[in-house]
Design a protein around this motif. Structure first.
Motif, mmCIF file in Angstrom:
data_model
loop_
_atom_site.group_PDB
_atom_site.id
_atom_site.type_symbol
_atom_site.label_atom_id
_atom_site.label_comp_id
_atom_site.label_asym_id
_atom_site.label_seq_id
_atom_site.Cartn_x
_atom_site.Cartn_y
_atom_site.Cartn_z
ATOM 1 N N ARG A 143 1.410 6.642 -6.993
ATOM 2 C CA ARG A 143 0.271 7.483 -7.363
ATOM 3 C C ARG A 143 0.565 8.948 -7.069
ATOM 4 O O ARG A 143 0.233 9.844 -7.870
ATOM 5 C CB ARG A 143 -0.982 7.021 -6.592
ATOM 6 N N LEU A 144 1.201 9.231 -5.933
ATOM 7 C CA LEU A 144 1.551 10.617 -5.595
ATOM 8 C C LEU A 144 2.550 11.176 -6.596
ATOM 9 O O LEU A 144 2.490 12.360 -6.965
ATOM 10 C CB LEU A 144 2.125 10.666 -4.175
ATOM 11 N N ILE A 172 -3.045 7.969 3.302
ATOM 12 C CA ILE A 172 -3.151 6.507 3.349
ATOM 13 C C ILE A 172 -1.767 5.866 3.338
ATOM 14 O O ILE A 172 -1.482 4.943 4.112
ATOM 15 C CB ILE A 172 -3.993 6.001 2.161
ATOM 16 N N GLY A 173 -0.896 6.358 2.460
ATOM 17 C CA GLY A 173 0.453 5.798 2.391
ATOM 18 C C GLY A 173 1.244 6.029 3.662
ATOM 19 O O GLY A 173 1.946 5.132 4.141
ATOM 20 N N THR A 219 0.893 3.949 -3.066
ATOM 21 C CA THR A 219 0.497 5.347 -2.875
ATOM 22 C C THR A 219 1.631 6.295 -3.255
ATOM 23 O O THR A 219 1.358 7.403 -3.752
ATOM 24 C CB THR A 219 0.082 5.588 -1.415
ATOM 25 N N GLN A 220 2.872 5.881 -3.049
ATOM 26 C CA GLN A 220 3.993 6.715 -3.483
ATOM 27 C C GLN A 220 4.006 6.874 -4.998
ATOM 28 O O GLN A 220 4.262 7.968 -5.521
ATOM 29 C CB GLN A 220 5.316 6.100 -3.017
ATOM 30 N N LYS A 256 -5.534 12.671 0.070
ATOM 31 C CA LYS A 256 -5.949 11.390 0.643
ATOM 32 C C LYS A 256 -4.938 10.283 0.387
ATOM 33 O O LYS A 256 -4.631 9.490 1.288
ATOM 34 C CB LYS A 256 -7.307 10.989 0.074
ATOM 35 N N VAL A 257 -4.381 10.208 -0.825
ATOM 36 C CA VAL A 257 -3.488 9.113 -1.165
ATOM 37 C C VAL A 257 -2.214 9.173 -0.321
ATOM 38 O O VAL A 257 -1.671 8.136 0.090
ATOM 39 C CB VAL A 257 -3.154 9.145 -2.674
ATOM 40 N N ASN A 258 -1.756 10.385 -0.005
ATOM 41 C CA ASN A 258 -0.556 10.519 0.823
ATOM 42 C C ASN A 258 -0.838 10.142 2.269
ATOM 43 O O ASN A 258 0.002 9.519 2.933
ATOM 44 C CB ASN A 258 -0.028 11.949 0.754
ATOM 45 N N ILE A 307 0.840 -1.206 0.000
ATOM 46 C CA ILE A 307 0.000 0.000 0.000
ATOM 47 C C ILE A 307 0.873 1.252 0.000
ATOM 48 O O ILE A 307 0.633 2.210 -0.758
ATOM 49 C CB ILE A 307 -0.945 0.000 1.211
#
Length: 367
Positions: free
Chosen positions: A79-80, A110-111, A76-77, A106-108, A72
């Motif tokens: 995606r960021l 979560i990561g 997320t990294q 949000k993605v950061n 995960i």
């Protein structure tokens, strides 16, 4: 190349962009190592589930959690990185500034949460290994400072995550920096403390064995340099300490190290789990036997190493001593150290040690 193609950014901003790309790229390489170790550990413990189901399923659950959290975090990294360099490439200051100051997306969050919980798992396993090695020592209270540091790291990390999740929150801004320093300082202090304690204990136990066996000390996978490096999670401690120093100094290298650290904190515990699965990791029974041997004060026993059988039989290497009868070691080249019962010979294998006593067998617990 034409200078017209260069983005309208300062040299410092361009350097920040490069650092971010390099960190994520190296982190992806580390993730490949993580995947490999996960499958090696999974195969080893899955094959062992019938012999020791409780330990096997516990370890399978542990490595699965570590792998999922690490995946995960890595996803997320990526995606960021896509958001910074593709979706919002015109962000003021460039992609590096986007990743630095837009931590509340949000993605950061979560990561960051995935890597934070992964740090709990890594520190928790290291604490457990520390307690195993020191459980029969008169200094067993040495675990208390590490436990207090672990509790502090969990509390401070929860506060840090709540700060990052607020609009405009990020690891690198002043409102979150103090709590981030508290979290990483406490977590890395636990890591370094346990690393040092494990190395010291292994060196002391090796001294005990050499004192007991004298010149006939057998080769043991438990006291090798590799054993000390893996059991103490020195790889994780080195990366974590490097990150903490650069982060406290405000050095941009901390951006790159953070991306790598997220995977290293998964690799270090998997190395320990794999070593235990291969029968070369320290267990409570092995520590107890070694402590008993060191306290007995006897001279070197006669030791037989009965290596795993090959297609043509077994290879036997014997060493001699003068004070106690034979002790036999067989199975996966495991050195199990124990004193001889008073009324019969002692046989030690990968599963444990047993003598001719009516009280039954002494078994070796996994992990």
């Amino acid at each position: 190349m034409s200078s017209a193609w260069i983005p309208d950014e300062t040299p410092e901003e361009l350097w920040l962009d490069r650092i971010n790309l390099a960190g994520v790229g190296i982190g992806n390489i580390a993730y490949g190592v993580h995947i490999t170790l996960f499958f090696l550990c999974f195969i080893a413990w899955w094959a062992d589930r019938r012999r020791a189901p409780k330990s096997a399923y516990s370890m399978l659950a542990f490595i699965s959690c570590v792998f999922i959290l690490g995946s995960i975090g890595n996803g997320t990294q990526m995606r960021l990185l896509q958001m910074a360099y593709v979706d919002y490439r015109n962000y003021p200051g460039g992609p590096g500034a986007f990743e630095t100051f837009e931590g509340s997306v949000k993605v950061n969050v979560i990561g960051t949460a995935a890597y934070t919980v992964n740090a709990w798992f890594a520190d928790g396993l290291l604490l457990y290994r520390f307690s195993i090695l020191w459980s029969f020592s008169r200094f067993r209270w040495a675990i208390v400072p590490a436990l207090l540091g672990f509790v502090l790291s969990v509390i401070s990390s929860c506060i840090l995550l709540s700060q990052i999740a607020d609009p405009g929150g990020a690891l690198w801004i002043s409102s979150s920096a103090n709590m981030a320093l508290t979290f990483w300082s406490s977590s890395i202090s636990v890591t370094c403390y346990c690393t040092l304690g494990i190395v010291v204990k292994l060196l002391y136990m090796r001294y005990q064995v050499r004192k007991a066996f004298g010149a006939n000390e057998p080769d043991s996978p438990y006291f090798s340099v590799a054993a000390m490096l893996i059991e103490s999670a020195l790889l994780y401690a080195a990366f974590a300490l490097s990150f903490l120093i650069t982060y406290a100094q405000g050095n941009t290298a901390s951006l790159m190290l953070l991306s790598i650290l997220g995977q290293v904190q998964s690799i270090a515990p998997l190395l320990i789990v794999l070593r235990v699965a291969q029968g070369r990791g320290w267990t409570i029974a092995k520590v107890k036997e070694t402590e008993r041997l060191g306290a007995s004060g006897f001279g070197a026993p006669t030791v037989q190493f009965l290596h795993p059988s090959t297609a043509y039989g077994s290879e036997t290497v014997a060493g001699t001593g003068s004070h106690t009868p034979n002790m036999e070691f067989e199975g996966r080249s495991v050195l199990s150290l124990a004193t001889k019962p008073s009324d019969g010979p002692l046989r030690c294998s990968a599963e444990g040690c047993a003598g001719d006593r009516s009280s039954g067998e002494q078994s070796d617990s996994a992990v």
